[in-house]
Write an enzyme that holds these catalytic residues in place. Structure first.
Site, PDB file in Angstrom:
ATOM      1  N   ARG A  25      -8.398 -12.989   2.080  1.00 55.45           N
ATOM      2  CA  ARG A  25      -9.060 -13.446   0.831  1.00 55.45           C
ATOM      3  C   ARG A  25      -8.787 -14.910   0.511  1.00 55.45           C
ATOM      4  O   ARG A  25      -8.717 -15.289  -0.668  1.00 55.45           O
ATOM      5  CB  ARG A  25      -8.650 -12.586  -0.360  1.00 55.45           C
ATOM      6  CG  ARG A  25      -9.414 -11.286  -0.430  1.00 55.45           C
ATOM      7  CD  ARG A  25      -9.308 -10.634  -1.802  1.00 55.45           C
ATOM      8  NE  ARG A  25      -9.573  -9.204  -1.683  1.00 55.45           N
ATOM      9  CZ  ARG A  25     -10.797  -8.667  -1.669  1.00 55.45           C
ATOM     10  NH1 ARG A  25     -11.855  -9.416  -1.838  1.00 55.45           N
ATOM     11  NH2 ARG A  25     -10.946  -7.357  -1.527  1.00 55.45           N
ATOM     12  N   ARG A  29     -10.631 -15.994  -5.536  1.00 53.91           N
ATOM     13  CA  ARG A  29     -10.538 -16.403  -6.936  1.00 53.91           C
ATOM     14  C   ARG A  29      -9.380 -17.337  -7.283  1.00 53.91           C
ATOM     15  O   ARG A  29      -9.380 -17.954  -8.342  1.00 53.91           O
ATOM     16  CB  ARG A  29     -10.441 -15.150  -7.819  1.00 53.91           C
ATOM     17  CG  ARG A  29     -11.794 -14.621  -8.220  1.00 53.91           C
ATOM     18  CD  ARG A  29     -11.631 -13.553  -9.277  1.00 53.91           C
ATOM     19  NE  ARG A  29     -11.125 -12.308  -8.704  1.00 53.91           N
ATOM     20  CZ  ARG A  29     -10.635 -11.303  -9.428  1.00 53.91           C
ATOM     21  NH1 ARG A  29     -10.560 -11.414 -10.743  1.00 53.91           N
ATOM     22  NH2 ARG A  29     -10.234 -10.198  -8.842  1.00 53.91           N
ATOM     23  N   ARG A  38     -18.293 -18.948  -9.147  1.00 54.33           N
ATOM     24  CA  ARG A  38     -18.356 -17.574  -9.611  1.00 54.33           C
ATOM     25  C   ARG A  38     -19.027 -17.467 -10.984  1.00 54.33           C
ATOM     26  O   ARG A  38     -19.646 -16.451 -11.309  1.00 54.33           O
ATOM     27  CB  ARG A  38     -16.908 -17.076  -9.701  1.00 54.33           C
ATOM     28  CG  ARG A  38     -16.749 -15.614  -9.897  1.00 54.33           C
ATOM     29  CD  ARG A  38     -15.286 -15.273  -9.763  1.00 54.33           C
ATOM     30  NE  ARG A  38     -15.100 -13.885 -10.084  1.00 54.33           N
ATOM     31  CZ  ARG A  38     -14.511 -13.434 -11.174  1.00 54.33           C
ATOM     32  NH1 ARG A  38     -14.013 -14.278 -12.053  1.00 54.33           N
ATOM     33  NH2 ARG A  38     -14.400 -12.142 -11.375  1.00 54.33           N
ATOM     34  N   ASP A  74     -18.533  -9.075   2.055  1.00 48.52           N
ATOM     35  CA  ASP A  74     -17.855  -7.905   1.502  1.00 48.52           C
ATOM     36  C   ASP A  74     -18.078  -6.718   2.425  1.00 48.52           C
ATOM     37  O   ASP A  74     -19.137  -6.613   3.059  1.00 48.52           O
ATOM     38  CB  ASP A  74     -18.401  -7.582   0.108  1.00 48.52           C
ATOM     39  CG  ASP A  74     -17.507  -6.589  -0.613  1.00 48.52           C
ATOM     40  OD1 ASP A  74     -16.500  -7.032  -1.210  1.00 48.52           O
ATOM     41  OD2 ASP A  74     -17.781  -5.370  -0.544  1.00 48.52           O
ATOM     42  N   TYR A 151     -15.483   4.709  -0.756  1.00 50.18           N
ATOM     43  CA  TYR A 151     -16.322   4.179  -1.834  1.00 50.18           C
ATOM     44  C   TYR A 151     -17.627   4.958  -1.965  1.00 50.18           C
ATOM     45  O   TYR A 151     -18.130   5.167  -3.073  1.00 50.18           O
ATOM     46  CB  TYR A 151     -16.614   2.698  -1.600  1.00 50.18           C
ATOM     47  CG  TYR A 151     -15.395   1.823  -1.786  1.00 50.18           C
ATOM     48  CD1 TYR A 151     -14.938   1.513  -3.063  1.00 50.18           C
ATOM     49  CD2 TYR A 151     -14.690   1.334  -0.702  1.00 50.18           C
ATOM     50  CE1 TYR A 151     -13.810   0.724  -3.248  1.00 50.18           C
ATOM     51  CE2 TYR A 151     -13.557   0.535  -0.878  1.00 50.18           C
ATOM     52  CZ  TYR A 151     -13.123   0.244  -2.149  1.00 50.18           C
ATOM     53  OH  TYR A 151     -12.012  -0.520  -2.330  1.00 50.18           O
TER      54      TYR A 151
END
Lengths: 341, 341
Positions: A25, A29, A38, A74, A151
């Site tokens: 990652r 962020r 974002r 993703d 998921y």
């Protein structure tokens, strides 16, 4: 042609001056420039717009002397392409309004040509590779079929994914049908990524560690291994299974060329369980990047001493946390780049 | 005097006809009679009212032929008694409005006599023991200091407890002060429970598995071991560390008389890592209780064959899930009770 071959050399088990380093990652962020972008575009817009995905991929490359880039994307773009309408919901995370509940749901999944359904990923690879200009390698990735199933059944994130697990325990034949469909499509997807020039592919099994060793073999490893077998002649395949210490021995006997490990296993045990030969990647505790730069620097160098410089890729044990100060990530990378045998 | 000594025999490593069985959170939401009571009284009222705590403790004893009862309570009653005002919030879980952030917060914690602050637990033990009438043993428990710290710093549950972890990494001297305070008070608490007649005490380290092996030794095991050392002459101490497979060797060399293990380690490896002598407790995947009774029965019996009947206590690898059908829990217990060598 590639100017910095450190990452590929480590994957090939060659002697290196110091281990390569990148961070899971790393295009995330914790970077102010990522947060700025974002605020303008939602999550899947960023994934689905090749120029944006390439721009984000390159953000950490511009800031840090890292030895590999990983394409911003993703794991859920694969089930999306198969017809599962995943969204990214504020304060919920990945969300699927109609999770899979029955055989009909599984049979209705589609497998359109990758070029049509996931062409935006391939375009992002093309743009990124051009901009990388052969400086460092580019990694492509996909989720493990088991993690995607989690998921798909649960419909959202979970601490324990009990709904997904009980689905597998109650309806193993349905679960296997779903896992096989995801596996087949993931192979097509990664093949296309490889054709477009990524230098290696990593499979993320975020939730394999929620299973018992026996169930892991049945519901996760069996399918990861199919992917590894299908791709090993075409590219280098790295398998990262969070919490999957118990499977390191099995994994090390597969055709994967490297294994990712998290921080709950010591470097010594990771080498022992994986047989001592295969390249390992990891395993700095992401929460430790919230301590001081000096501490980070020292502990990261100790990690290299513990793993050894050969057949080793320095990384975190999981994705970098959003609240890590940039200078702390810098201290981690600096510790590896400045490491002296 | 105790009519069913199976659990104590297993803790002492004696030969037994079949292993004893109980289930973590057996006095829990999966029981309809528990849910009925839950609608009438809030969580901490149930903990703090001795008659209710005793009544709940006995619910599974009345339904199932289990070999041990565990007092209904919560690990957070200890930090509550020390001045942290934990509440149970709907859809949030444990919640502390003012989590610990500084040294003053730690220094302001209190340690009133157990009889004053936690007398309701001792009263619940008295009532429960009277009603149990020496049929089966009663287990008392406490959270590990590290696990209590997690909630004290984070203020609520978390997947990764990064705030708690970074507190420890940034301010280790504060963390150690807090851990020592919790340890000292936990010892006093468990001593009183033992004086009131519980037959064994179990320490729950729910979050030890979030730490690296080195940090685990520093922030969790060091304090668990203090508790074990303080109590081992007075009672039998069982340590359950979720995800703490990497510490089984260290734990097995302590004065704990049994170790709990979760389902992510195979019985064979659990025996190997713990040296093969110490009693082990576990490790059925709680999510597997959502499969069919026949499957549960067969897999539970296989678990006993894998662990062996000696020095073994059959249990789940974590607490029973609220949505488990009662007949499925019954199948699990039946599989153990009917086990034939």
């Amino acid at each position: 042609m590639l100017k910095n071959r450190l990452y590929l050399d480590a994957l090939e088990g060659k002697e290196v001056q110091r281990p390569p380093v990148w961070m899971m990652r790393q295009a995330g962020r914790f970077l102010p420039e990522f947060r700025a972008l974002r605020d303008q575009y939602d999550f899947f817009t960023r994934c689905q717009t090749p120029e944006l995905a390439a721009e984000i991929t390159l953000m950490p490359v511009k800031r840090f002397p890292i030895d590999a880039a990983i394409l911003f994307s993703d794991i859920l773009v694969v089930p999306q392409a198969m017809g599962m309408n995943f969204q990214m919901k504020e304060s919920v995370g990945p969300y699927l309004e109609d999770p899979i509940t029955c055989l009909e749901d599984i049979e209705s999944l589609v497998n359109p040509p990758i070029q049509d359904s996931l062409g935006y990923v391939l375009d992002a690879i093309d743009i990124t590779l051009e901009q990388l200009n052969n400086e460092i390698p580019l990694i492509g990735f996909a989720g493990s079929p088991w993690t995607i199933l989690c998921y798909a059944i649960e419909g959202k994130g979970s601490k324990t994914f009990d709904k997904a697990k009980s689905f597998c325990f109650q309806k193993p034949e349905w679960a296997h049908k779903l896992l096989q469909k995801i596996t087949d499509y993931t192979i097509l997807y990664l093949e296309k990524k490889i054709e477009h020039g990524v230098h290696a592919v990593q499979i993320f099994d975020s939730w394999g560690g929620l299973l018992s060793p026996k169930d892991y073999n049945e519901f996760s490893w069996k399918y990861i291994n199919q992917i590894v077998d299908a791709l090993e002649q075409k590219s280098k395949v790295i398998v990262f299974g969070k919490g999957c210490w118990f499977a390191l021995e099995t994994m090390s006997q597969s055709k994967a060329c490297a294994l990712g490990v998290d921080w709950t296993i010591s470097p010594q045990k990771a080498r022992e369980f994986s047989g001592g030969e295969i390249t390992l990647q990891g395993n700095f505790d992401p929460a430790k990047l919230l301590s001081s730069p000096v501490k980070i620097y020292n502990e990261a160098q100790q990690m290299v001493r513990d793993f050894g410089t050969k057949s080793y890729i320095a990384n975190l044990g999981h994705g970098i946390l959003p609240n890590v100060p940039v200078e702390n990530a810098e201290a981690f990378i600096k510790a590896i780049v400045e490491f002296q045998k």
